[in-house]
Structure formats: C-alpha cells, structure tokens
Write an enzyme that holds these catalytic residues in place. Sequence first.
Site, PDB file in Angstrom:
ATOM      1  N   HIS A 189       0.809  -1.226   0.000  1.00  0.00           N
ATOM      2  CA  HIS A 189       0.000   0.000   0.000  1.00  0.00           C
ATOM      3  C   HIS A 189       0.835   1.266   0.000  1.00  0.00           C
ATOM      4  O   HIS A 189       0.440   2.284  -0.553  1.00  0.00           O
ATOM      5  CB  HIS A 189      -0.969  -0.021   1.179  1.00  0.00           C
ATOM      6  CG  HIS A 189      -2.189  -0.784   0.859  1.00  0.00           C
ATOM      7  ND1 HIS A 189      -2.855  -1.569   1.761  1.00  0.00           N
ATOM      8  CD2 HIS A 189      -2.847  -0.913  -0.314  1.00  0.00           C
ATOM      9  CE1 HIS A 189      -3.883  -2.127   1.164  1.00  0.00           C
ATOM     10  NE2 HIS A 189      -3.903  -1.748  -0.096  1.00  0.00           N
ATOM     11  N   ARG A 291      -8.506  -5.309 -15.047  1.00  0.00           N
ATOM     12  CA  ARG A 291      -8.167  -6.509 -14.252  1.00  0.00           C
ATOM     13  C   ARG A 291      -9.419  -6.951 -13.495  1.00  0.00           C
ATOM     14  O   ARG A 291      -9.607  -6.583 -12.331  1.00  0.00           O
ATOM     15  CB  ARG A 291      -7.053  -6.184 -13.256  1.00  0.00           C
ATOM     16  CG  ARG A 291      -5.672  -5.946 -13.871  1.00  0.00           C
ATOM     17  CD  ARG A 291      -4.671  -5.657 -12.752  1.00  0.00           C
ATOM     18  NE  ARG A 291      -3.296  -5.836 -13.155  1.00  0.00           N
ATOM     19  CZ  ARG A 291      -2.450  -4.838 -13.421  1.00  0.00           C
ATOM     20  NH1 ARG A 291      -2.850  -3.592 -13.337  1.00  0.00           N
ATOM     21  NH2 ARG A 291      -1.201  -5.101 -13.758  1.00  0.00           N
ATOM     22  N   ARG A 327      -9.758  -8.141 -19.463  1.00  0.00           N
ATOM     23  CA  ARG A 327      -9.093  -9.429 -19.253  1.00  0.00           C
ATOM     24  C   ARG A 327     -10.026 -10.313 -18.433  1.00  0.00           C
ATOM     25  O   ARG A 327     -10.542  -9.877 -17.396  1.00  0.00           O
ATOM     26  CB  ARG A 327      -7.784  -9.209 -18.489  1.00  0.00           C
ATOM     27  CG  ARG A 327      -7.137 -10.511 -18.091  1.00  0.00           C
ATOM     28  CD  ARG A 327      -5.783 -10.297 -17.527  1.00  0.00           C
ATOM     29  NE  ARG A 327      -5.827  -9.847 -16.146  1.00  0.00           N
ATOM     30  CZ  ARG A 327      -4.734  -9.479 -15.471  1.00  0.00           C
ATOM     31  NH1 ARG A 327      -3.565  -9.467 -16.070  1.00  0.00           N
ATOM     32  NH2 ARG A 327      -4.824  -9.107 -14.223  1.00  0.00           N
ATOM     33  N   GLU A 415       2.421 -13.628 -21.377  1.00  0.00           N
ATOM     34  CA  GLU A 415       3.056 -13.580 -20.061  1.00  0.00           C
ATOM     35  C   GLU A 415       3.948 -14.791 -19.831  1.00  0.00           C
ATOM     36  O   GLU A 415       4.756 -14.807 -18.918  1.00  0.00           O
ATOM     37  CB  GLU A 415       1.978 -13.570 -18.963  1.00  0.00           C
ATOM     38  CG  GLU A 415       1.059 -12.378 -19.050  1.00  0.00           C
ATOM     39  CD  GLU A 415      -0.083 -12.461 -18.074  1.00  0.00           C
ATOM     40  OE1 GLU A 415      -0.105 -11.705 -17.104  1.00  0.00           O
ATOM     41  OE2 GLU A 415      -0.990 -13.298 -18.288  1.00  0.00           O
ATOM     42  N   ASN A 438       4.929  -7.810 -16.411  1.00  0.00           N
ATOM     43  CA  ASN A 438       5.208  -8.173 -15.009  1.00  0.00           C
ATOM     44  C   ASN A 438       5.422  -9.678 -14.897  1.00  0.00           C
ATOM     45  O   ASN A 438       6.406 -10.147 -14.335  1.00  0.00           O
ATOM     46  CB  ASN A 438       4.045  -7.766 -14.093  1.00  0.00           C
ATOM     47  CG  ASN A 438       3.653  -6.316 -14.258  1.00  0.00           C
ATOM     48  OD1 ASN A 438       4.453  -5.505 -14.695  1.00  0.00           O
ATOM     49  ND2 ASN A 438       2.417  -5.988 -13.930  1.00  0.00           N
ATOM     50  N   ASP A 439       4.473 -10.420 -15.445  1.00  0.00           N
ATOM     51  CA  ASP A 439       4.614 -11.876 -15.369  1.00  0.00           C
ATOM     52  C   ASP A 439       5.642 -12.394 -16.363  1.00  0.00           C
ATOM     53  O   ASP A 439       6.388 -13.324 -16.058  1.00  0.00           O
ATOM     54  CB  ASP A 439       3.255 -12.551 -15.598  1.00  0.00           C
ATOM     55  CG  ASP A 439       2.463 -12.606 -14.301  1.00  0.00           C
ATOM     56  OD1 ASP A 439       3.060 -12.954 -13.274  1.00  0.00           O
ATOM     57  OD2 ASP A 439       1.276 -12.272 -14.317  1.00  0.00           O
ATOM     58  N   ARG A 449       7.928 -12.221  -8.669  1.00  0.00           N
ATOM     59  CA  ARG A 449       7.743 -10.765  -8.791  1.00  0.00           C
ATOM     60  C   ARG A 449       7.425 -10.101  -7.463  1.00  0.00           C
ATOM     61  O   ARG A 449       7.551  -8.889  -7.323  1.00  0.00           O
ATOM     62  CB  ARG A 449       6.644 -10.449  -9.823  1.00  0.00           C
ATOM     63  CG  ARG A 449       5.298 -10.967  -9.429  1.00  0.00           C
ATOM     64  CD  ARG A 449       4.284 -10.880 -10.557  1.00  0.00           C
ATOM     65  NE  ARG A 449       3.502  -9.664 -10.511  1.00  0.00           N
ATOM     66  CZ  ARG A 449       2.438  -9.424 -11.280  1.00  0.00           C
ATOM     67  NH1 ARG A 449       2.080 -10.308 -12.200  1.00  0.00           N
ATOM     68  NH2 ARG A 449       1.773  -8.317 -11.190  1.00  0.00           N
ATOM     69  N   CYS A 486       0.813  -3.967 -21.411  1.00  0.00           N
ATOM     70  CA  CYS A 486      -0.020  -3.495 -20.302  1.00  0.00           C
ATOM     71  C   CYS A 486       0.623  -3.755 -18.942  1.00  0.00           C
ATOM     72  O   CYS A 486       0.014  -3.506 -17.915  1.00  0.00           O
ATOM     73  CB  CYS A 486      -1.412  -4.111 -20.362  1.00  0.00           C
ATOM     74  SG  CYS A 486      -1.405  -5.894 -20.171  1.00  0.00           S
TER      75      CYS A 486
END
Length: 557
Positions: A189, A291, A327, A415, A438-439, A449, A486
């Site tokens: 956060h 997402r 997605r 990914e 990211n993946d 990650r 993305c």
Amino acid sequence: MEAQLTLTGTPVVPGIAYAKTAWVQGVPEPPETAPDVPESERETAQEQFVAAADAVAQRLTTRAASMVGTASDILAVSAGFARDKGWRKEVNKRIAGGTPPVQSVTQATQLFADIFSAQGGLMEERVTDLLDMRNRVVAELEGHPEPSIPTPDEPIILLADDLAPADTAGLDPELILGIITRLGGPTSHTSIICRQLSIPCIVAARDLEAVSDGKLLIMDGDSGEYSVDPDREQAEALAHEDALRRQRAREWQGPAETLDGYPVELLANIQDRASALRAEQTEATGIGLFRTELSFLNTPVEPSLEDQSALYRSVFSSFPGGKIVVRTLDAGSDKPVAFASVPNEENPALGVRGLRTSGVDEGLLLRQIDALVSASADHDGPNWIMAPMVSTIAEARWFCGMIRERGLKAGIMIEVPATAIMIDQFMEEVDFVSIGTNDLTQYVMAADRTNANLATYTDNWQPAVLTLINLIAQSGIAHGKPVGVCGEAAADPNLAAVLIGMGVTSLSMASGAISYVGSRLSEVTLEQCQQAAEAVLQAPDPITARQVASAALGTHA
Ligand code: PEP
Ligand code: MG
C-alpha cells in the site's frame, strides 16, 4: 555511513528527491504478557475493547471520507479490519479467559496476520495494514495519542521500516519529497499510495538502517539508488531537472504522439468503477487492461451474471466510444479469488491461475464471458476481450474462437515465455496480443515478482525480456496485428519510448503514469525511439540498457 556510498532498494515511483532525512518512529511493541484480569472486571474490559475498536474504526472511516481514490479505499478497508466480527470475537474470547485487552488485541491480530502471511502475495502485503490497525487500537486502550507521522517544518525524505496506509494516505507531497522503506514490496500500500500522490518511492531498501536522521540524501525512484551526502551541486541540478520533468508532465495535454507527430495509443489499467473514473480524468483514450479479478478479491462467492454485467457496464460507461480491453479472471497466485482459486498449491505462481482455472471450472469463464458480452452490447466503442496466462496454441484457439463467435475481438496476454517464443503461430489464432511484462519478466527470469530480494532480476529492462518483447512486436508487424503492452514496463517513460521504437502499438498503464509517458514521448522522435530500441537489444544488462536508451533518447527536448 560513508559519504556518497550508494545503496539500492526496489524503485517504485520514479522521480528524484534531494532533502534531509527523517525517520518515522515505530510504535513500541506492547509487553507480551500481563497479569490476568480478575473475573469480575472482564465484562468491563470487553466493553473497553469494543469502545476502543469502535473509536479507531470511526476515525479511519472519517479520514477515508475526507480523501479520494485509492487512499480512501485503503482507509476504508483498514476501518473494516477494526470492525471485523471474526477479529473482535477472537479478542473478546481472550478477554473472557482473563487476558488483558491490550494483549488480547495483540494475540488475536497476530493470529490473522499469520493467516494472511501464509497466503502470500497480496494478502501478505495487507499484514502491514492489519498491524497498523492493531497499533491504533492498543494506543486507544492505553490512552496514548494515535500513531502518526509528524508534520515536518521543511521538506524531507521520509525513512521508515514500513508505512501504514493510514499514515501514507495523509502525506503532503509538498513536504514529503520522497519515501524510502526498509520493507514492503512494489504492490504494497505504501507503493500504491505513493504512486497516486506521485511521491518518488523506493521500497525493500535493506540497508536503510545505516542512514541516520537529518542526513542530506538523494534518491532516485527510477533506479532505486540512494546516497547520503552527495555532491551538493550535482544533487541540486538533478533534483531541479526532475522537478522540471514533473512540471512538464503536469502541463502535458494529449493527444499522445512523438515529437514528429507519430500517434501513440495510450490506455489506462483499471480494476473497478472508481479507478475507471480516475482514468477518465487523464489523457487515456480508453482502457487497455481491466483486471476483472481485482474487483472480486473480497467476494466469497461467484457474483451472479446480473451483478457481473452491472459492474462491467458501469466500468465501460467511463469511456463512451473508447476502446475497452477486458481481461477475463486472472485468479490464483498473488491474486486469490475465493470462488476461483485452487487452494494450497505448492507453487501457485506456476499453478492453476489465469485461463488455467477453466480447466478446473469452465463454467466460471463462460458465465463471465456471457456477462461481458451483455455489458458490451451497451458500449459503442471497440470491445476487446483477452485471456491471461495463455501458454498453448490450443488454449488460444479455444478462447479466441469462443469470443469471436460472440462478435467481439479476441486476444491473449503474452506472459508465459512459451507463448512469446512461439509467437508467430499464436498470431495466426488471435486478433491482438497484449504483453504482460510483469509476469513475462517473472517467468523469463525465474524470479518471483513479489520477492523484494529478487528486484534486480525482475527488472523490466532485463535484456532477455526486451529481446522477447521485440520478437513479439516484430511478429505483430509481420501479421498486421496489434501488440499492446499493459505491464508496468509501459509506465516507465524511457522504456515506453523503447517499446514504441520496437513497434508496439499501444501502451496501457496506471492512470498516474499517463502524463509522464505522454510528455516523454512528445519530446522524442520515432527515429530516436527506434535507435533506442536497437541499442537496448545489444545491452548485456539492465543498467547498460537504461544508459544506451537514455543516450539515444536524449534528456529532453
Ligand atoms: C502483467 O503480468 O504484466 C500484467 C499486466 O498482469 P498482472 O500484473 O495483473 O498479473
Ligand atoms: Mg500478469
């Protein structure tokens, strides 16, 4: 600590800050044990606990109401922890057995913190929020002031072990020029709120303890580097240059294009109606990644078709006429969705996640697609649907066939390295692809990650990752199919320029990053982007890749 020693952490929010350091003082742990409460006083002790928890919940709710966006959402969740019936029951049970309220609160909270930690990923990162709520309730019980960050008289760089959402949410970016924490991850956060407030931020800075209070420090939220007592003139010049960059981002107005007028499609990553509304305030022309699973992280059972359609419709309405790329559920691994995840997997990142959940429960995906098709009927822009974690041609064929039959454009996320390597064959099956960097980075580099110790591996500038992205972009050009990015890579201004140079057709990112990427692209020509792309493909490591890209792109126009 020696002068000019450069230390590193995980960069989270880009930007350079130069100021004196100030440590946040941690809250002392309450003693583990204390004399039992006499039986005759236990009921009163329970009442005291409930009053303290109510007071904290109320205060957090009031603060949530005075804020907007993610900060408000997070405070509302923290308030929810203080109201949680299960937690209160555990505390009351202990008090009834004679344990004093403070120790009961500590023990019961630890019970939940252990459960969250065991779940890993996003849940583990919520432990900080939970412990913050505990500290507030304990302070209330002991009659101490609520823990908070003191307001400094002059601009500072805030140092902390970790920051609680309730603290971070109230920060003033005019006074807190940067934040470095010893713990936390890129999706904690602290990171999310710093991104929203555009405060340069580095997390997982393991050696931060060596930096004392009141030292002049320069930090770079792009590289994750920070050093104490830097050369003053140089540091001031860098900070000044960065302040100008941020000003240019604030002043930038679309449309997104390079200096020589090459148009770039900039889209927003969103997760629900609130984030779609924030995206609407930016220069994004549509949504590049919805997402959907993040809307259901706290939903115990599968929402009905009607409820799902209503949610999707409300999101789509933010961009009338605009492109929306949705997605399908990416449940599992670091995003556990109660009704869609397979519990207790040994290795969830390599487990049943994304499209693979259809192998366990195909109906879930089909019902989501029905809801998306129904909501799309009311949206007059292009509706594209893509699947996460596709790894075989058969999966791509099956998924895209199903979406096309229903009249929508069908795509897949890239990914998994297998999909990137076989991209030419996948292109035959799809209308578009979107690279989830990211993946893709996590799997190419075999590095979790969410693990702060592996941040140098999960760097999007890793040449192996850039090589695969280039392969995908070239395949898109050869097949005449759109290739979007993305993942977080699209939100890094210089990397965004490199991606455009490779031939990527759209960039989708968090709303807060759009003006930075847009203004950066407006300073460079397409040819510079292409030269930067060529240069990074020869680089042996991320540091060199960044350097050669900067050299090709120049500092700014
Ligand atoms: C990605 O993997 O890059 C991506 C965009 O998906 P997520 O971050 O939601 O896994
Ligand atoms: Mg992903």
